[in-house]
Motif scaffolding. Structure first.
Motif, PDB file in Angstrom:
ATOM      1  N   PHE A 157      39.735 107.076   6.991  1.00 53.31           N
ATOM      2  CA  PHE A 157      39.715 106.372   7.401  1.00 53.31           C
ATOM      3  C   PHE A 157      39.299 105.344   5.779  1.00 53.31           C
ATOM      4  N   GLN A 199      38.016 113.029   8.645  1.00 50.48           N
ATOM      5  CA  GLN A 199      37.177 112.527   9.631  1.00 50.48           C
ATOM      6  C   GLN A 199      38.164 114.102  11.058  1.00 50.48           C
ATOM      7  N   LEU A 245      32.882 111.874   3.434  1.00 54.63           N
ATOM      8  CA  LEU A 245      33.333 111.064   1.931  1.00 54.63           C
ATOM      9  C   LEU A 245      33.971 111.711   1.703  1.00 54.63           C
ATOM     10  N   ALA A 270      35.721 106.856  -3.663  1.00 54.13           N
ATOM     11  CA  ALA A 270      35.048 105.865  -3.114  1.00 54.13           C
ATOM     12  C   ALA A 270      35.487 105.713  -4.984  1.00 54.13           C
ATOM     13  N   THR A 285      42.049 112.341  10.192  1.00 56.82           N
ATOM     14  CA  THR A 285      42.132 110.873  10.496  1.00 56.82           C
ATOM     15  C   THR A 285      41.273 110.466   9.335  1.00 56.82           C
ATOM     16  N   TYR A 296      37.273 108.184   3.886  1.00 49.46           N
ATOM     17  CA  TYR A 296      36.758 109.111   4.501  1.00 49.46           C
ATOM     18  C   TYR A 296      37.587 109.896   5.839  1.00 49.46           C
ATOM     19  N   PHE A 321      34.504  99.659   8.280  1.00 48.18           N
ATOM     20  CA  PHE A 321      36.185 100.269   7.837  1.00 48.18           C
ATOM     21  C   PHE A 321      37.510  99.588   8.803  1.00 48.18           C
ATOM     22  N   GLY A 360      31.911 114.515  12.280  1.00 47.66           N
ATOM     23  CA  GLY A 360      31.706 113.135  11.934  1.00 47.66           C
ATOM     24  C   GLY A 360      32.407 112.332  10.493  1.00 47.66           C
ATOM     25  N   PRO A 361      32.517 111.462  10.089  1.00 48.77           N
ATOM     26  CA  PRO A 361      33.321 111.069   8.980  1.00 48.77           C
ATOM     27  C   PRO A 361      32.382 111.790   8.118  1.00 48.77           C
TER      28      PRO A 361
END
Lengths: 115, 116
Positions: free
Chosen positions: A89, A38, A46, A49, A87, A36, A105, A43-44
């Motif tokens: 995650f 941010q 996607l 994945a 940032t 994720y 996370f 908000g974070p």
């Protein structure tokens, strides 16, 4: 007990360089590994994945590398741009098949891309 | 249209008060979540909820309670607020993963709660 360990905590990369963020997990039942992004005050979101049945997934400048035996996965950002400063995650979860999955996370990496 | 919306965006309140944060999603997702992000940006699951099941993280104090009037809404009610509750609270929603890795959570933009 932290189940997903992320490093480094912060990263400074020159524009055009490669940013690499690493994560390690402990729970061998994890079978879904997202990243994720941010931005401050948001908000974070996607980014990309992977499932453990593949070792690599690429979407544009972003690549996940996955090593199941080592229980590690990493995010590579090619040709890093100042707009990538955010940032990041890593996360992991099991999938109970019933629809609800809880992401665990990592602690986040603050990436700064300098011109 | 905002996919996951939270209100209010900022909330400043005194210790001991009771407050609620509202969350709505228009994505048709089956599952909704509440996460807490502390001052060090660590994201921690508080609750996950779908029509069938509420899963509560065991570390969440029982002063926190989720309330879901329908599938598109999951509100967070907090009783007897404490200084340590100050954080950013994120609502999120998701589809079942299936075998795909293309789905994930959609997060709201967060509610910054400050307890004074």
């Amino acid at each position: 007990q932290q189940q997903v360990k992320q490093s480094p905590q912060s990263l400074i990369v020159q524009k055009g360089g490669i940013s690499i963020i690493n994560c390690a997990y402990e729970n061998t039942a994890f079978d879904y590994f997202p990243w994720y992004q941010q931005f401050p005050g948001k908000g974070p979101a996607l980014l990309i994945a992977i499932r453990p049945d593949v070792s690599e997934k690429k979407e544009g400048r972003f690549t996940i590398s996955f090593n199941k035996s080592a229980k590690q996965f990493s995010l590579h950002i090619m040709d890093s741009q100042p707009g990538d400063s955010a940032t990041y995650f890593c996360a992991a979860s099991t999938d109970d098949g019933a629809g609800s999955y809880q992401l665990t996370f990592g602690k986040g990496t603050k990436l700064s891309v300098i011109p | 249209d905002t996919a996951v919306s939270q209100t209010p965006k900022y909330l400043v309140t005194q210790m001991g008060n009771d407050k609620s944060i509202k969350c709505e999603q228009n994505l048709g997702h089956d599952t909704m979540y509440w996460y807490k992000q502390d001052s060090k940006k660590f994201l921690k699951i508080m609750f996950s909820y779908n029509n069938k099941e509420l899963i509560i993280n065991e570390t969440v104090p029982n002063r926190f309670s989720p309330k879901s009037p329908d599938k598109a809404h999951l509100n967070l009610h907090i009783n007897s607020l404490e200084l340590g509750d100050s954080a950013v609270y994120f609502c999120a929603s998701s589809h079942p993963l299936g075998r795909s890795s293309n789905y994930g959570y959609t997060f709201g933009s967060g509610t910054r709660l400050t307890v004074v």
